[in-house]
Design a protein around this motif. Structure first.
Motif, short mmCIF file in Angstrom:
data_model
loop_
_atom_site.label_atom_id
_atom_site.label_comp_id
_atom_site.label_asym_id
_atom_site.label_seq_id
_atom_site.Cartn_x
_atom_site.Cartn_y
_atom_site.Cartn_z
N GLN A 71 25.52 -20.21 1.89
CA GLN A 71 25.84 -20.58 0.58
C GLN A 71 25.97 -21.94 0.21
OE1 GLN A 71 29.26 -17.85 0.33
NE2 GLN A 71 28.05 -16.56 -1.24
N THR A 99 22.75 -24.21 0.63
CA THR A 99 21.75 -23.92 -0.41
C THR A 99 22.39 -24.15 -1.78
OG1 THR A 99 22.31 -21.48 -0.60
CG2 THR A 99 20.31 -22.14 0.80
N GLU A 107 23.58 -21.90 -3.33
CA GLU A 107 23.49 -20.62 -4.26
C GLU A 107 24.94 -19.99 -3.65
OE1 GLU A 107 21.25 -19.87 -6.34
OE2 GLU A 107 19.45 -21.45 -6.13
N SER A 108 25.03 -18.82 -4.52
CA SER A 108 26.11 -17.97 -4.20
C SER A 108 25.52 -16.53 -3.99
CB SER A 108 27.27 -17.93 -5.44
OG SER A 108 26.51 -17.51 -6.71
N ASP A 109 24.43 -16.17 -4.54
CA ASP A 109 23.86 -15.00 -4.56
C ASP A 109 23.10 -14.68 -3.35
OD1 ASP A 109 23.12 -12.24 -5.91
OD2 ASP A 109 21.23 -13.03 -5.56
N ALA A 133 19.32 -14.68 -3.68
CA ALA A 133 18.74 -16.29 -4.18
C ALA A 133 18.64 -17.00 -2.84
CB ALA A 133 19.62 -16.86 -5.15
N ILE A 134 19.58 -16.68 -1.87
CA ILE A 134 19.57 -17.67 -0.56
C ILE A 134 18.27 -17.04 0.19
CG2 ILE A 134 21.07 -18.18 1.43
CD1 ILE A 134 23.41 -17.67 -0.12
N ARG A 148 15.46 -18.77 -1.06
CA ARG A 148 15.66 -20.33 -0.88
C ARG A 148 15.39 -20.71 0.54
NH1 ARG A 148 18.82 -23.99 -4.00
NH2 ARG A 148 18.20 -25.33 -2.19
#
Length: 312
Positions: free
Chosen positions: A187, A190, A192-194, A197-198, A201
Motif C-alpha cells: 500500500q 504503490t 493504492e489501498s485496495d 488495485a495493488i 499495479r
C-alpha cells in the motif's frame, strides 16, 4: 546438474531477545510475563520452515569465518539447513533484535542491522543451479547480480520485501518473479489501498505471481495465466506469538513451489503453515511439519479461496 537442494536463500540472520507482556502493545505498558532468546531473520527462518516441512534447504548468505563461534550458522545446521555453500568473512555477524510480544500475540521488533548483507559476488553458478527456488529479502539489494544470475539459471525467485531504498529495491522487485510482500508495504509502495488495485499495479509480464499477505485476514494472489484475482482467507486461531509468521509463509510457499503447485495452491499451503506457527512462542518453536499442514488443509473448517475480481 542434479539438484541436491530444493530451496536456497540469503538474507539477514538475527538473534532475538523476546519479551512477553500481559497486555496488548497499544496499552502502552504492561508487566513482563516471560523472557527468552531465539534465532531469527526473514530468510533464515523461512529456510528452517522449509527444512521442517521436509524440504532440502541451504543458506548461502554471509557467515562468520570462525565456525566454532558462529552460533547462527550452527543453529541453522541444527534445524537441518545446509550451510556448506555459504561464503565466509571475518566481520559477518547476526542482527540483534529486541521483540516485545503483547497478550494478543502481536509484536514490535526493534533491531540493529549494521552488519554485512547479501552474499558473495563470486558465488558459483553450480551452487545456484542446485535449487529450484531462491528466497531473498530486502537486503538482497546488496547482491542483486546473484539474483539476476539465479533467474537466468531458471530458479524461481521468491522475494520478501518490507521496505524500499529506492531504485535498488525497484530493480530487486523487478528480478523477483514471485513477489510475496506484506499488504501494508505494498500500500505504501504503490499508493493504492485496495488489494485488487495493488495486484494489478505490481504485475508485469515477467511475473509468475504477486502475493499480498495480510496477517489474520489472509492473502491476496494474482497468478500468471489466470483470469481472476484470489483471496485466500486465514485460519481462525488464537495467536500466541506472531513472530516469524511471515517468514514461515515464505518458506512454506517456496517449498510448495518445489512440489509443482501453482501459486494459489502455494498460498493455501503457506496460509496453513503460518497459522500453525503462531500457536506457539518464538519465530521457530512452532513451525509445522508437512503432515500437519496437509491435515489442516483437509479439515472441514479450512478456508476456501475466493475469486474477488477479474485479473485485468
Amino acid at each position: 546438474m542434479t539438484r541436491d537442494l530444493q530451496v536456497l536463500g540469503f538474507g539477514a540472520l538475527a538473534i532475538d531477545d523476546i519479551i512477553y507482556v500481559d497486555r496488548p502493545l497499544h496499552a502502552g505498558k504492561g508487566k513482563v510475563t516471560n523472557r527468552t532468546q531465539d534465532h531469527g531473520g526473514n530468510v533464515a527462518t523461512a529456510l528452517v520452515a522449509v527444512a521442517k516441512l521436509g524440504g532440502r534447504a541451504g543458506f548461502i548468505g554471509w557467515l562468520s569465518d570462525q565456525p566454532l563461534t558462529d552460533a547462527s550458522g550452527r543453529e541453522l545446521e541444527r534445524h537441518g539447513v545446509d550451510i556448506s555453500f555459504a561464503p565466509r568473512r571475518s566481520d559477518a555477524r547476526p542482527i540483534r533484535s529486541v521483540i516485545t510480544v503483547g497478550s494478543d500475540g502481536d509484536r514490535f521488533i526493534a533491531y540493529d542491522d549494521d552488519v554485512p548483507h547479501g552474499t558473495s559476488d563470486v558465488l558459483a553458478d553450480g551452487t545456484l543451479a542446485q535449487a529450484q527456488v531462491l528466497l531473498i529479502d530486502g537486503y538482497a539489494t546488496h547482491a542483486d547480480a546473484i539474483v539476476a544470475r539465479a533467474r537466468k539459471l531458471g530458479l524461481a525467485v521468491v522475494a520478501d520485501i518490507e521496505w524500499t531504498i529506492g531504485l535498488e529495491t525497484e530493480r530487486l522487485m523487478g528480478l523477483s518473479n514471485h513477489l510475496v510482500v506484506p499488504l501494508g508495504f505494498a500500500q505504501a509502495y504503490t499508493g493504492e489501498s485496495d488489494a485488487t488495485a495493488i495486484l494489478r499495479r505490481l504485475w508485469s509480464d515477467d511475473r509468475a505471481a504477486v502475493v499480498l499477505t495480510d496477517g489474520d485476514r489472509g492473502a491476496y494472489v494474482r497468478q500468471k495465466d489466470d483470469v481472476v484475482l484470489w483471496h485466500v482467507p486465514a485460519y481462525k486461531v488464537r495467536a500466541v506469538d506472531t513472530t516469524g509468521a511471515g517468514d514461515c509463509f515464505h518458506g512454506a510457499y517456496a517449498f510448495a513451489l518445489t512440489e509443482g503447485k501453482p501459486p494459489v495452491a502455494c498460498a493455501i499451503y503457506a496460509t496453513a503453515a503460518a497459522a500453525i506457527s503462531v500457536t506457539g512462542r518464538g519465530g521457530r518453536m512452532a513451525l509445522p511439519d508437512h503432515g500437519t499442514c496437509l491435515a489442516w488443509i483437509a479439515g472441514e473448517n479450512a478456508p476456501v479461496p475466493i475469486p474477488i475480481a477479474p485479473a485485468d
